[in-house]
Design an enzyme around this catalytic site. Sequence first.
Site, short mmCIF file in Angstrom:
data_model
loop_
_atom_site.label_atom_id
_atom_site.label_comp_id
_atom_site.label_asym_id
_atom_site.label_seq_id
_atom_site.Cartn_x
_atom_site.Cartn_y
_atom_site.Cartn_z
N HIS B 227 -15.90 34.09 -22.23
CA HIS B 227 -15.33 33.23 -23.27
C HIS B 227 -14.14 33.87 -23.99
O HIS B 227 -13.09 33.23 -24.10
CB HIS B 227 -16.37 32.71 -24.25
N TYR B 231 -9.64 33.12 -24.95
CA TYR B 231 -8.81 33.37 -26.14
C TYR B 231 -7.75 34.42 -25.86
O TYR B 231 -6.69 34.43 -26.50
CB TYR B 231 -9.69 33.71 -27.34
N HIS B 378 -10.92 20.02 -17.80
CA HIS B 378 -10.71 20.60 -19.14
C HIS B 378 -9.84 21.86 -19.07
O HIS B 378 -8.84 21.97 -19.77
CB HIS B 378 -12.06 20.92 -19.78
N PHE B 379 -10.21 22.81 -18.21
CA PHE B 379 -9.42 24.05 -18.30
C PHE B 379 -8.10 23.96 -17.55
O PHE B 379 -7.24 24.82 -17.74
CB PHE B 379 -10.23 25.31 -17.95
N HIS B 380 -7.89 22.92 -16.76
CA HIS B 380 -6.52 22.72 -16.28
C HIS B 380 -5.62 22.18 -17.39
O HIS B 380 -4.41 22.29 -17.30
CB HIS B 380 -6.48 21.83 -15.04
N ARG B 443 -18.25 20.34 -9.61
CA ARG B 443 -17.10 21.22 -9.39
C ARG B 443 -17.44 22.22 -8.29
O ARG B 443 -18.57 22.27 -7.82
CB ARG B 443 -16.73 21.96 -10.67
N ARG B 444 -16.47 23.01 -7.87
CA ARG B 444 -16.67 24.08 -6.90
C ARG B 444 -17.41 23.59 -5.66
O ARG B 444 -18.36 24.21 -5.20
CB ARG B 444 -17.49 25.21 -7.51
#
Lengths: 157, 552
Positions: B227, B231, B378-380, B443-444
């Site tokens: 996590h 950041y 989301h993380f794209h 996913r994956r």
Amino acid sequence: MHIHKLEKIWLVFGIGMLGVFLLILGISTFSYGLEPPSAHQAVNMENLYDTPPFDELGLNKLNDKEYEAILTAYVFGFNTGDEEFTVPVGSTVHFKATSPDVVHGFEIPGTNANMMVVPGIINHVTYTFDEPGEYLILCNEYCGVGHEIMQTTITVK
Amino acid sequence: MNTVQQSEQAFDKKDSKLVISHIIFAFVALLIGGIAGLLQGLVRSDMIQLPAGIGYYQLLTAHGVLMALIFTTFFIIGFLFSGMSKTLGGKLLPRARTLGWLGFIHMGFGTLVATVMILLNKATVLYTFYAPMQASPFFYFALVFVVVGTWMSAAGMIYQYRYWKKEHKGETTPLTAYMSIITMSLWVIATLGVAVEVIFQLIPWSLGWVEGINIMLSRTLFWYFGHPLVYFWLLPAYICWYVMIPKIIGGKIFSDALARLSFILFLLFSIPVGFHHQLMEPGISPFWKFLQVVLTFLVVIPSLMTAFSLFASFEIYGRSKGAKGLFGWFKYLPWKDIRFFAPFMGMLIFIPAGAGGLINASNQMNAVVHNTLFVTGHFHLTVATSVTLTFFGITYWLIPAMTGRKLTPKMHKLGRMQTWVWVAGMAMMSGAMHIVGLFGSPRRTAYSDYNGHPDAAAWEPYYIIMAVGGTVLFIAVLMMIYNLYKLFTLPKGYEEYPIGEVSDLAEKPPKLFERWGFWVSIVVILILMAYTIPVIDILNNPSGGSKGFVTW
Ligand code: HEM
Ligand SMILES: [Cu+2]
Ligand SMILES: [Cu+2]
């Protein structure tokens, strides 16, 4: 440290909303029993299929319309005993799963049934099937070259 | 007068070499990772089959490692070194620079070895390398090289900072340097977890020195790192947003002290929160999961502060130019300036991206999206758009500033086109991922029709949109590589390294903000609070360790 008046309003409002939101999450988790799947029971991987409850895979009827489904996720499939699961409409099913090899996932698309299947520990998830149909159960954690073929079904009728 | 000032401000040659090497390495990783990403999109939609025995999961491992770990880390370290050099004395101390090069060599070597192991199909374990899947020990050693390399660079930056402090007793550290030190501290504290996992668990186990591995412990150590990793990607983008963007638009930094406070809060609340990636896992009690969920959500506070201060500096600038009405300032922003435009699109996309993150972390709501393509969507948006577009925006001035060149209107235009193509491709790909993820598509996972199950059939149209979006996105990667090349051929001249000034009204930040012993102690206390009891619980798991599996 000086904070601009508008920023104070913005932060007080934002933090207030956050507080309300977390309160709702907490209450629904602990008072309504909506805990994420977090079972704690260890199980020996080596002779898994001789160890209860995994020595008898499949459905156990607990009550009227309440079942326990014992299964394992392995490379590359789900072991549900002699046949795939079938339950009557309206049944509540407690899925109990572990893995004899690597980490897998257990997911029924279109429902909230979703959990990680980790070797050495039993995980649980419960779902009530109010609609008839043939539900897909798939693995949603990469487990190796045949990951995308891992599947089984639960039929509700 | 002007020329004197310019040559004074020209970047130190030796420093620019170090910075540019990092940036170029990052973009090579982006290109190779982009090829993998393109192919993934095409495979998942069943448009192509991979030739020559290349596996889908091999590509996915390469994509995850090269994008999430290599592209980001190299770019960040290069960028932060440039900021340290710029704001702490005008050039790096010889020792700091040497540490930077040592770091670069270690990270580069580690990357090469890891990539070779992935290509040889000896490490098809994805970038999260979850046990008990067991990769070749070389892969794990390669990771150690990468991480240790980053520590050397961190040491170089801290050395530069401490020297500056000694020479400037009682002065406030420049904002850029202060934020860089927080970013690197966060990184070092976070990577300790994954270092323990790799060095004390994975390596001895993959070498056969120990038989069993504690799976839950390895996952917990990984996410203790995983996590704060996000950041670590975000904070350098925030440095650009807080410090550079105000200068680029011609405005002032809204509040220096609040900017520092928000970075401190990010440092505190981004580490003791890894369980929000493990909400669906057994072996961790609901209470401890919930506690970490609460800590996770506390980063909402510095995020609100950041949003406020960014838009405040936009508005103040617009009004100073005579803007009227509630949103009149909007049209005074320099939309044609790529140094502003690309990061601004990143900020804009951070709004839906952040909202998605709140959903993911919402304890029981996580069950709806966990391990579905929603998360990938989301993380794209977060790392692959907000952060990546900001990094592109930085590149447009960083390279000319390093090489003594000048941006041209044509370059701005190329940049704007690149940004639009990226945003369009991402809107399609990530949008489709979000929706099909809510329908449950995992996913994956390579293409599968799940034996003709109707649920899976309903996902197919979205896969097509994903593939088309991925292709557009790949074109945007190629455009960016071309733009990077163009940056090195710009006309000679001077391009400013934009460091914002603090608005006259703002006051000096409190001394307490630089008492590192104090802040690190609070971080440690929070970590111990959040992790001690659940980790003891995990260590007491009686089921024994697991042997390794090679399932690919
Ligand atoms: C050409 C541009 C890109 C394309 C076409 C692309 C496509 C994809 C696709 C289709 C997947 C998911 C596959 C799956 O879950 O089965 C994926 C995963 C991923 N992408 Fe990208 N992507 C691109 C750029 C990026 C960038 C710039 C980053 C980060 C800086 C990034 C980070 C990731 C990560 C971390 C994963 C997850 C890997 C995993 O689950 O192990 N991608 N990408
Ligand atoms: Cu799987
Ligand atoms: Cu996280």
